[in-house]
Design a protein around this motif. Structure first.
Motif, PDB file in Angstrom:
ATOM      1  N   UNK A 186       0.834  -1.207   0.000  1.00 30.01           N
ATOM      2  CA  UNK A 186       0.000   0.000   0.000  1.00 30.01           C
ATOM      3  C   UNK A 186       0.866   1.254   0.000  1.00 30.01           C
ATOM      4  N   UNK A 187       1.959   1.221   0.785  1.00 28.59           N
ATOM      5  CA  UNK A 187       2.859   2.376   0.848  1.00 28.59           C
ATOM      6  C   UNK A 187       3.531   2.601  -0.500  1.00 28.59           C
ATOM      7  N   UNK A 188       3.868   1.519  -1.194  1.00 36.59           N
ATOM      8  CA  UNK A 188       4.433   1.625  -2.546  1.00 36.59           C
ATOM      9  C   UNK A 188       3.402   2.244  -3.488  1.00 36.59           C
ATOM     10  N   UNK A 189       2.152   1.781  -3.373  1.00 40.89           N
ATOM     11  CA  UNK A 189       1.070   2.358  -4.175  1.00 40.89           C
ATOM     12  C   UNK A 189       0.964   3.862  -3.953  1.00 40.89           C
ATOM     13  N   UNK A 190       1.063   4.289  -2.705  1.00 38.87           N
ATOM     14  CA  UNK A 190       0.962   5.719  -2.384  1.00 38.87           C
ATOM     15  C   UNK A 190       2.085   6.513  -3.047  1.00 38.87           C
ATOM     16  N   UNK A 191       3.278   5.914  -3.102  1.00 36.07           N
ATOM     17  CA  UNK A 191       4.398   6.591  -3.768  1.00 36.07           C
ATOM     18  C   UNK A 191       4.137   6.742  -5.263  1.00 36.07           C
ATOM     19  N   UNK A 192       3.557   5.716  -5.869  1.00 32.82           N
ATOM     20  CA  UNK A 192       3.227   5.786  -7.297  1.00 32.82           C
ATOM     21  C   UNK A 192       2.273   6.944  -7.571  1.00 32.82           C
ATOM     22  N   UNK A 193       1.285   7.100  -6.687  1.00 31.72           N
ATOM     23  CA  UNK A 193       0.259   8.118  -6.898  1.00 31.72           C
ATOM     24  C   UNK A 193       0.749   9.517  -6.537  1.00 31.72           C
ATOM     25  N   UNK A 194       1.480   9.618  -5.419  1.00 33.16           N
ATOM     26  CA  UNK A 194       1.757  10.936  -4.851  1.00 33.16           C
ATOM     27  C   UNK A 194       3.208  11.415  -4.963  1.00 33.16           C
ATOM     28  N   UNK A 195       4.149  10.503  -5.253  1.00 32.52           N
ATOM     29  CA  UNK A 195       5.548  10.940  -5.210  1.00 32.52           C
ATOM     30  C   UNK A 195       6.386  10.380  -6.350  1.00 32.52           C
ATOM     31  N   UNK A 196       5.736  10.120  -7.484  1.00 34.40           N
ATOM     32  CA  UNK A 196       6.454   9.667  -8.672  1.00 34.40           C
ATOM     33  C   UNK A 196       7.285   8.409  -8.418  1.00 34.40           C
ATOM     34  N   UNK A 197       6.823   7.581  -7.462  1.00 35.30           N
ATOM     35  CA  UNK A 197       7.507   6.326  -7.191  1.00 35.30           C
ATOM     36  C   UNK A 197       8.789   6.450  -6.397  1.00 35.30           C
ATOM     37  N   UNK A 198       9.046   7.638  -5.829  1.00 37.44           N
ATOM     38  CA  UNK A 198      10.274   7.846  -5.069  1.00 37.44           C
ATOM     39  C   UNK A 198      10.003   7.700  -3.574  1.00 37.44           C
ATOM     40  N   UNK A 199      10.890   6.978  -2.893  1.00 34.59           N
ATOM     41  CA  UNK A 199      10.736   6.750  -1.465  1.00 34.59           C
ATOM     42  C   UNK A 199      10.822   8.062  -0.691  1.00 34.59           C
ATOM     43  N   UNK A 200      10.056   8.150   0.398  1.00 33.53           N
ATOM     44  CA  UNK A 200      10.132   9.312   1.277  1.00 33.53           C
ATOM     45  C   UNK A 200       9.970   8.849   2.727  1.00 33.53           C
ATOM     46  N   UNK A 201       9.935   9.803   3.651  1.00 35.91           N
ATOM     47  CA  UNK A 201       9.857   9.453   5.067  1.00 35.91           C
ATOM     48  C   UNK A 201       8.534   8.785   5.409  1.00 35.91           C
ATOM     49  N   UNK A 202       7.462   9.210   4.751  1.00 40.53           N
ATOM     50  CA  UNK A 202       6.161   8.612   5.011  1.00 40.53           C
ATOM     51  C   UNK A 202       6.160   7.145   4.588  1.00 40.53           C
ATOM     52  N   UNK A 203       6.775   6.861   3.451  1.00 41.85           N
ATOM     53  CA  UNK A 203       6.886   5.468   3.000  1.00 41.85           C
ATOM     54  C   UNK A 203       7.671   4.656   4.019  1.00 41.85           C
ATOM     55  N   UNK A 204       8.779   5.200   4.486  1.00 35.21           N
ATOM     56  CA  UNK A 204       9.618   4.490   5.455  1.00 35.21           C
ATOM     57  C   UNK A 204       8.834   4.166   6.721  1.00 35.21           C
ATOM     58  N   UNK A 205       8.002   5.101   7.161  1.00 34.04           N
ATOM     59  CA  UNK A 205       7.209   4.871   8.380  1.00 34.04           C
ATOM     60  C   UNK A 205       6.147   3.806   8.135  1.00 34.04           C
ATOM     61  N   UNK A 206       5.468   3.876   6.989  1.00 31.38           N
ATOM     62  CA  UNK A 206       4.404   2.911   6.700  1.00 31.38           C
ATOM     63  C   UNK A 206       4.965   1.511   6.436  1.00 31.38           C
ATOM     64  N   UNK A 207       6.086   1.448   5.723  1.00 32.78           N
ATOM     65  CA  UNK A 207       6.652   0.156   5.340  1.00 32.78           C
ATOM     66  C   UNK A 207       7.474  -0.477   6.449  1.00 32.78           C
ATOM     67  N   UNK A 208       7.990   0.337   7.368  1.00 33.17           N
ATOM     68  CA  UNK A 208       8.772  -0.183   8.482  1.00 33.17           C
ATOM     69  C   UNK A 208      10.007  -0.929   8.021  1.00 33.17           C
ATOM     70  N   UNK A 209      10.222  -2.103   8.605  1.00 31.98           N
ATOM     71  CA  UNK A 209      11.421  -2.892   8.281  1.00 31.98           C
ATOM     72  C   UNK A 209      11.365  -3.469   6.867  1.00 31.98           C
ATOM     73  N   UNK A 210      10.209  -3.398   6.222  1.00 29.01           N
ATOM     74  CA  UNK A 210      10.072  -3.939   4.867  1.00 29.01           C
ATOM     75  C   UNK A 210      10.321  -2.893   3.785  1.00 29.01           C
ATOM     76  N   UNK A 211      10.702  -1.681   4.200  1.00 27.79           N
ATOM     77  CA  UNK A 211      11.002  -0.620   3.230  1.00 27.79           C
ATOM     78  C   UNK A 211      12.068  -1.088   2.254  1.00 27.79           C
ATOM     79  N   UNK A 212      11.891  -0.771   0.970  1.00 26.40           N
ATOM     80  CA  UNK A 212      12.759  -1.324  -0.072  1.00 26.40           C
ATOM     81  C   UNK A 212      13.652  -0.287  -0.752  1.00 26.40           C
TER      82      UNK A 212
END
Length: 251
Positions: A186-212
């Motif tokens: 879901x966090x990856x999906x949010x990046x596709x929609x809102x941040x051009x697929x680039x990781x950010x701090x919000x993604x890191x928080x949502x994805x936790x230890x599974x952040x890629x």
């Protein structure tokens, strides 16, 4: 506590999601070879002259866009290697979220006393606006409005809070590992929609230890990741259907 109608409702939701996820994967499997072939065809064209393509104009009429064969080749290659997977991932996640919410809705409709359960456990302190009560035709319409409001709030909860709430309402205990994988998807999906697929701090928080990906880096969305994501969504759906059937089917 047997309830065959609830079992059938959840089974139909599960079956519909499975079919849609399979349809998307079948479409992708048959589309990618065509895109690869088309990429190669445009790439090897000897002419460098622009080709003209019909596109919607800003007035809603037909417009024209011009691209060289080599530019067209790069466009198609981009979609074949990433963009098509990314956009279809958005559709898959949306449908899986709908399944979770529809299952919650089915339980809350069947057992409205569960509306007293708050998102973080304990009693819900939410009050019902008097305007909702006055405008409603009957108690079922009031309950439907309350359920809509509740699900809107639950939708944005942290993954572990959502997981706990889902279990308290449905009795279904989803494997935490699978659900945390879904949270990363879901966090990856949010990046596709809102941040051009680039990781950010919000993604890191949502994805936790599974952040890629590190902050500012693109998250990989290829065939391997896409297939694994579909498997995760299917496993969650299957687990819900299996546990509801086990606890609510006729004895």
């Amino acid at each position: 506590m047997s309830d065959p109608r609830l079992v059938k409702k959840v089974y139909n939701l599960h079956l519909a999601l499975y079919r849609e996820l399979n349809d998307i994967h079948i479409f992708l499997a048959h589309t990618l070879p065509i895109l690869v072939e088309t990429t190669a065809r445009f790439q090897t064209m000897k002419t460098k002259s622009d080709k003209t393509f019909l596109v919607p104009s800003r007035q809603g009429k037909k417009g024209l866009a011009r691209r060289t064969p080599q530019e067209v080749s790069k466009i198609i290659q981009r979609f074949a290697s990433r963009d098509l997977h990314a956009n279809l991932l958005v559709a898959c996640v949306s449908r899986s979220e709908s399944l979770l919410n529809d299952v919650l809705r089915a339980f809350l409709t069947k057992y409205p006393t569960k509306l007293t359960v708050g998102l973080k456990g304990g009693d819900s302190s939410k009050s019902v606006p008097i305007a909702v009560v006055i405008a409603a035709k009957d108690i079922d319409e009031v309950l439907s409005s309350i359920i809509d409001t509740r699900l809107q709030g639950v939708f944005y909860a942290e993954p572990k809070e959502y997981l706990s709430y889902f279990e308290s309402i449905t009795g279904v205990k989803l494997p935490e590992e699978s659900f945390l994988k879904f949270a990363e998807i879901k966090a990856t999906r949010d990046l596709v929609i809102h941040n051009n697929g680039l990781s950010n701090e919000l993604y890191a928080r949502k994805a936790g230890t599974l952040a890629r990906a590190e902050n500012g880096e693109p998250v990989e969305i290829d065939e391997v990741y896409f297939s694994a994501a579909i498997s995760t969504m299917k496993s969650i759906s299957s687990e819900i259907e299996k546990q509801v059937r086990a606890s609510h089917a006729k004895a």
